[in-house]
Design a protein around this motif. Structure first.
Motif, PDB file in Angstrom:
ATOM      1  N   CYS A  99      26.016  -5.162  38.626  1.00  0.00           N
ATOM      2  CA  CYS A  99      24.613  -5.587  38.574  1.00  0.00           C
ATOM      3  C   CYS A  99      23.848  -4.408  37.966  1.00  0.00           C
ATOM      4  CB  CYS A  99      24.151  -5.872  40.001  1.00  0.00           C
ATOM      5  SG  CYS A  99      22.477  -6.510  40.107  1.00  0.00           S
ATOM      6  N   CYS A 100      22.762  -4.688  37.262  1.00  0.00           N
ATOM      7  CA  CYS A 100      21.972  -3.592  36.688  1.00  0.00           C
ATOM      8  C   CYS A 100      20.500  -3.971  36.739  1.00  0.00           C
ATOM      9  CB  CYS A 100      22.380  -3.320  35.239  1.00  0.00           C
ATOM     10  SG  CYS A 100      21.949  -4.664  34.111  1.00  0.00           S
ATOM     11  N   THR A 101      19.654  -2.999  36.504  1.00  0.00           N
ATOM     12  CA  THR A 101      18.219  -3.269  36.360  1.00  0.00           C
ATOM     13  C   THR A 101      17.826  -2.828  34.953  1.00  0.00           C
ATOM     14  OG1 THR A 101      17.281  -1.131  36.964  1.00  0.00           O
ATOM     15  CG2 THR A 101      17.958  -2.552  38.784  1.00  0.00           C
ATOM     16  N   SER A 102      16.565  -3.028  34.595  1.00  0.00           N
ATOM     17  CA  SER A 102      16.127  -2.593  33.263  1.00  0.00           C
ATOM     18  C   SER A 102      16.166  -1.061  33.160  1.00  0.00           C
ATOM     19  CB  SER A 102      14.712  -3.105  32.984  1.00  0.00           C
ATOM     20  OG  SER A 102      13.850  -2.703  34.022  1.00  0.00           O
ATOM     21  N   ALA A 103      16.122  -0.373  34.321  1.00  0.00           N
ATOM     22  CA  ALA A 103      16.105   1.090  34.297  1.00  0.00           C
ATOM     23  C   ALA A 103      17.482   1.679  33.997  1.00  0.00           C
ATOM     24  CB  ALA A 103      15.607   1.627  35.645  1.00  0.00           C
ATOM     25  N   ASN A 104      18.546   0.958  34.340  1.00  0.00           N
ATOM     26  CA  ASN A 104      19.873   1.577  34.157  1.00  0.00           C
ATOM     27  C   ASN A 104      20.859   0.695  33.375  1.00  0.00           C
ATOM     28  OD1 ASN A 104      20.653  -0.361  36.006  1.00  0.00           O
ATOM     29  ND2 ASN A 104      21.099   1.063  37.663  1.00  0.00           N
ATOM     30  N   ALA A 105      20.369  -0.394  32.765  1.00  0.00           N
ATOM     31  CA  ALA A 105      21.264  -1.344  32.095  1.00  0.00           C
ATOM     32  C   ALA A 105      22.118  -0.657  31.011  1.00  0.00           C
ATOM     33  CB  ALA A 105      20.453  -2.480  31.482  1.00  0.00           C
ATOM     34  N   LEU A 106      21.475   0.183  30.207  1.00  0.00           N
ATOM     35  CA  LEU A 106      22.180   0.837  29.101  1.00  0.00           C
ATOM     36  C   LEU A 106      23.286   1.754  29.636  1.00  0.00           C
ATOM     37  CD1 LEU A 106      21.724   0.575  26.099  1.00  0.00           C
ATOM     38  CD2 LEU A 106      20.132   2.486  26.193  1.00  0.00           C
ATOM     39  N   LYS A 107      22.920   2.573  30.609  1.00  0.00           N
ATOM     40  CA  LYS A 107      23.862   3.524  31.197  1.00  0.00           C
ATOM     41  C   LYS A 107      25.013   2.780  31.892  1.00  0.00           C
ATOM     42  CE  LYS A 107      22.959   7.817  33.639  1.00  0.00           C
ATOM     43  NZ  LYS A 107      21.984   8.474  34.502  1.00  0.00           N
ATOM     44  N   MET A 134      18.318 -12.996  27.811  1.00  0.00           N
ATOM     45  CA  MET A 134      18.801 -12.873  26.427  1.00  0.00           C
ATOM     46  C   MET A 134      18.160 -11.704  25.675  1.00  0.00           C
ATOM     47  SD  MET A 134      17.201 -16.023  24.356  1.00  0.00           S
ATOM     48  CE  MET A 134      15.829 -16.934  24.951  1.00  0.00           C
ATOM     49  N   PHE A 135      16.913 -11.370  26.015  1.00  0.00           N
ATOM     50  CA  PHE A 135      16.262 -10.287  25.272  1.00  0.00           C
ATOM     51  C   PHE A 135      16.825  -8.933  25.700  1.00  0.00           C
ATOM     52  CE2 PHE A 135      13.233 -13.846  25.232  1.00  0.00           C
ATOM     53  CZ  PHE A 135      13.178 -14.044  23.868  1.00  0.00           C
ATOM     54  N   LEU A 136      17.011  -8.746  26.997  1.00  0.00           N
ATOM     55  CA  LEU A 136      17.655  -7.521  27.477  1.00  0.00           C
ATOM     56  C   LEU A 136      19.094  -7.466  26.958  1.00  0.00           C
ATOM     57  CD1 LEU A 136      17.694  -4.953  29.217  1.00  0.00           C
ATOM     58  CD2 LEU A 136      18.179  -6.376  31.214  1.00  0.00           C
ATOM     59  N   GLY A 137      19.755  -8.628  26.919  1.00  0.00           N
ATOM     60  CA  GLY A 137      21.123  -8.685  26.394  1.00  0.00           C
ATOM     61  C   GLY A 137      21.171  -8.239  24.942  1.00  0.00           C
ATOM     62  N   ILE A 167       7.098  -0.967  25.978  1.00  0.00           N
ATOM     63  CA  ILE A 167       7.563  -2.350  25.973  1.00  0.00           C
ATOM     64  C   ILE A 167       8.722  -2.546  26.952  1.00  0.00           C
ATOM     65  CG2 ILE A 167       8.720  -1.743  23.797  1.00  0.00           C
ATOM     66  CD1 ILE A 167       8.776  -4.540  23.007  1.00  0.00           C
ATOM     67  N   HIS A 168       8.654  -3.654  27.686  1.00  0.00           N
ATOM     68  CA  HIS A 168       9.734  -3.976  28.629  1.00  0.00           C
ATOM     69  C   HIS A 168      10.827  -4.735  27.867  1.00  0.00           C
ATOM     70  CE1 HIS A 168      11.824  -5.586  32.133  1.00  0.00           C
ATOM     71  NE2 HIS A 168      11.244  -4.611  32.815  1.00  0.00           N
ATOM     72  N   PRO A 169      12.112  -4.425  28.145  1.00  0.00           N
ATOM     73  CA  PRO A 169      13.178  -5.069  27.354  1.00  0.00           C
ATOM     74  C   PRO A 169      13.341  -6.569  27.573  1.00  0.00           C
ATOM     75  CG  PRO A 169      14.114  -3.674  29.082  1.00  0.00           C
ATOM     76  CD  PRO A 169      12.641  -3.417  29.065  1.00  0.00           C
ATOM     77  N   GLU A 170      12.630  -7.156  28.534  1.00  0.00           N
ATOM     78  CA  GLU A 170      12.671  -8.620  28.707  1.00  0.00           C
ATOM     79  C   GLU A 170      11.739  -9.342  27.730  1.00  0.00           C
ATOM     80  OE1 GLU A 170      11.676 -10.069  32.624  1.00  0.00           O
ATOM     81  OE2 GLU A 170      12.955  -8.571  33.534  1.00  0.00           O
TER      82      GLU A 170
END
Ligand code: 13P
Ligand code: SF4
Length: 333
Positions: free
Chosen positions: A145-153, A170-173, A216-219
């Motif tokens: 599971c991830c959040t927008s703060a750690n998705a990349l890592k 889909m946008f964060l993806g 900008i928020h990645p969503e």
């Protein structure tokens, strides 16, 4: 004053909070919080009055970490249901309350556990990464599971030979696919508030405020186009930041800029303005409001503290299975 009952919110006289004048109600909230040994956690999109009285205001990751760390016996979660559910899974020894149990999330509703199971069956060998904005039974089907703060890592920490199924945003993806060299299949879910923030909104605001910094928020529905502009050198890299809500607040604090264009739910502007009163924060889309986040009101918070409603619980079997992916989430900070 009407007698509070556990199940329904009484109708209070207009101009009062829980039947009392505002100052008195705020004092009662503080008193009840102490009596119950409760902590109030609030998301950055909450109404200003809730942000101002919360013990901690933050993003999904920060709120999960605070829930884990608190010594309080009770967590009053001013946010949406999946956030309270995540806290309940992380803190089985604490009572987690939400002032309105109907405070949902359109993004969380865009995938079910059954759909994720079917998607996984189509791609044996792939690992499933879910964004925290999903229900506990979806998290129970996921590997991470991830959040927008750690998705990349988090995505970068997965063994490189693994194909990744990312759900539900889909946008964060697309952001993860663009910024890693990983093989990622993306579920086509979205948040109705963020999806509505389109490239034309960004273009218009930046035309009107050419010296501003863009947060900008990645969503957001504009994120793919923003990344494309960045890759073409059309947008200045040093003034364009794609971050979680807490990351956006910190970026505004750390920056020397005085004007910021903010692409996310507008509740965050209050948090930014509180921390940086001399700077200007302009929403990219002024009506980008999450009606679910705004369902948490002072009346309902006070009702929760008076009566102990509504406890958020998760089926023990689902909680057990979801805990693995959530613990992987909080381990990546
Ligand atoms: P953050 O974790 O970045 O605060 O995002 C949560 C959310 O619901 C965004 O809509
Ligand atoms: Fe869900 Fe969107 Fe509201 Fe965030 S803003 S809680 S993703 S509906």
């Amino acid at each position: 004053m009407p007698t509070p009952t556990a199940d329904s919110l009484p109708v209070y006289p207009a101009g009062t909070v829980g039947g009392a004048p505002l100052e008195q109600a705020l004092a009662e909230i503080q008193r009840l919080k102490q009596e119950r040994n409760a902590v109030i956690l609030a998301h950055n999109y909450q109404i200003a009055a809730i942000q101002d009285l919360a013990d901690f205001v933050g993003d999904s990751l920060g709120l999960s970490l605070q829930a884990q760390r608190t010594e309080a016996e009770e967590i009053v979660f001013c946010g949406v249901h999946f956030m309270a559910e995540t806290a309940a899974i992380l803190c089985p020894d604490k009572r987690v309350l939400i002032p309105d149990v109907e405070a949902g999330c359109s993004l969380a509703d865009s995938i079910t556990a059954e759909q994720l199971r079917a998607w996984k069956a189509e791609h044996p060998g792939a690992v499933a990464v879910v964004y925290v904005n999903c229900t506990a039974d979806v998290k129970a089907e996921a590997d991470y599971c991830c959040t927008s703060a750690n998705a990349l890592k988090l995505v970068q920490s997965i063994p490189p030979d693994k194909e990744i199924l990312f759900a539900p945003d889909m946008f964060l993806g697309d952001y993860l696919r663009t910024n890693t060299d990983r093989r990622i299949r993306v579920w086509m879910g979205e948040c109705h508030v963020h999806a509505g923030i389109r490239p034309r909104h960004v273009d218009k605001m930046w035309e009107e405020h050419p010296d501003a910094e863009l947060l900008i928020h990645p969503e957001c529905g504009c994120v793919s186009q923003v990344m494309w502009h960045l890759s073409q050198g059309d947008f200045p890299e040093d003034r364009t930041h794609i971050l979680s809500t807490a990351g956006m607040v910190s970026a505004a604090v750390d920056s020397d800029a005085t004007e910021f264009l903010v692409a996310t739910e507008t509740g965050i502007i209050h948090q930014m303005q509180q921390r940086q009163p001399d700077k200007t924060f302009l929403p990219i889309k002024a009506d980008a409001e999450c009606e679910f986040m705004k369902m948490i009101t002072l009346d309902k918070l006070l009702h929760t503290l008076r009566t102990g409603v509504h406890e958020v619980t998760v089926d023990p079997d689902i909680a057990e299975r979801a805990r693995r992916s959530i613990e992987r989430m909080v381990a990546v900070t």
